[in-house]
Design an enzyme around this catalytic site. Structure first.
Site, short mmCIF file in Angstrom:
data_model
loop_
_atom_site.label_atom_id
_atom_site.label_comp_id
_atom_site.label_asym_id
_atom_site.label_seq_id
_atom_site.Cartn_x
_atom_site.Cartn_y
_atom_site.Cartn_z
N SER A 31 83.26 20.72 55.54
CA SER A 31 82.14 19.86 55.93
C SER A 31 80.78 20.52 55.78
O SER A 31 79.77 19.83 55.60
CB SER A 31 82.32 19.40 57.38
OG SER A 31 82.48 20.52 58.25
N HIS A 237 76.78 20.63 63.01
CA HIS A 237 76.68 20.80 61.56
C HIS A 237 75.20 20.85 61.17
O HIS A 237 74.34 20.35 61.89
CB HIS A 237 77.37 19.65 60.82
CG HIS A 237 78.85 19.73 60.84
ND1 HIS A 237 79.60 19.25 61.89
CD2 HIS A 237 79.74 20.24 59.94
CE1 HIS A 237 80.88 19.45 61.64
NE2 HIS A 237 81.00 20.05 60.47
#
Length: 255
Positions: A31, A237
């Protein structure tokens, strides 16, 4: 000299040859390469959540490679790279980038445990992850790197690391300082382990901790998302700025 001939001569003098395209580029990984958290998602990528703001697309847009393929996918572990992502690689591939290993070590479960559990719960879960990183992850990384080299023997491979998650020793609402320190400790261990295995294969390691320094969570100028309720997979993230100012400069310095 006729008008047409003069125009042709001037075009040769002032226009010159076209700029050559860059190397064929393939982006692999999890990711952090797909771009969870960076927004502007490619709907065709489905649950892989590939972002057009992620560093592979930013590099592609700036360097115009002769070809480009992005198979990075949210949630990917080392086995997923080997089994599902290497299709675009061949002997003509000139550049490969990858982030991998965090999910093998249980990144999502570590963060869930640390967010919802006690300091002791968090420390114990990180200790389990660190044991895995020391004892098991090196062999899994070797398998991935060997597979990449076998399929793209002429490629320059840049293995990018993970940023520290938190700025330490500052006031920050949320998780405790103990949790912050332990999570950063785990990130550092994954990075040093990954760097060593990349070097053993003749690959380049791109350390993003330097570009994220001062921009971790709790910094006041964060390049990362903290807990996101919806969509939850953006939590912890890099933001779009994290890709453009955190990952891309490191790739540009090592491509």
């Amino acid at each position: 000299m006729g008008t047409f001939a003069l125009a042709l001569a001037l075009s040769v003098v002032f226009v010159g040859p076209a700029q050559a395209a860059g190397p064929a580029y393939v982006a692999l990984g999890d990711s952090y390469s797909a771009g969870n958290g960076a927004g502007n998602y490619d709907s065709s990528s489905g649950d892989c959540h590939r972002s057009l703001n992620a560093y592979p697309y930013l590099w592609k847009n700036a360097h115009a490679p002769s070809s480009f393929a992005d198979t990075a996918c949210s949630g990917a572990v080392t086995a997923d790279v080997v089994n599902n992502q290497l299709g675009p690689l061949n002997s003509s591939t000139g550049l490969v980038t990858i982030t991998i290993g965090g999910n093998d070590a249980g990144f999502s479960d570590v963060m869930t445990t640390c967010v919802t559990g006690s300091d002791t719960d968090c420390v114990n879960r990180v200790n389990t992850a660190e044991t895995f990183v020391r004892n098991t992850l090196p062999g899994r990384l070797d398998t991935v790197y060997n597979a990449i080299h076998a399929k793209a023997p002429n490629a320059h491979v840049v293995v990018l690391g993970y940023p520290d998650m938190y700025t330490l020793n500052v006031f920050c609402i949320g998780m405790s300082a103990t949790k912050h320190q332990k999570i950063d400790e785990a990130a550092d261990l994954i990075d040093t382990t990954t760097a060593a295995r990349a070097a053993a294969h003749g690959f380049t390691f791109g350390d993003v901790r330097s570009t994220f320094k001062g921009h971790e969570l709790c910094s006041g100028d964060d390049y990362l998302h903290s807990l996101v309720i919806s969509p939850s997979w953006e939590s912890y993230h890099p933001t779009a700025t994290g890709h453009s100012a955190g990952y891309l400069p490191v790739l540009n310095a090592n491509d």
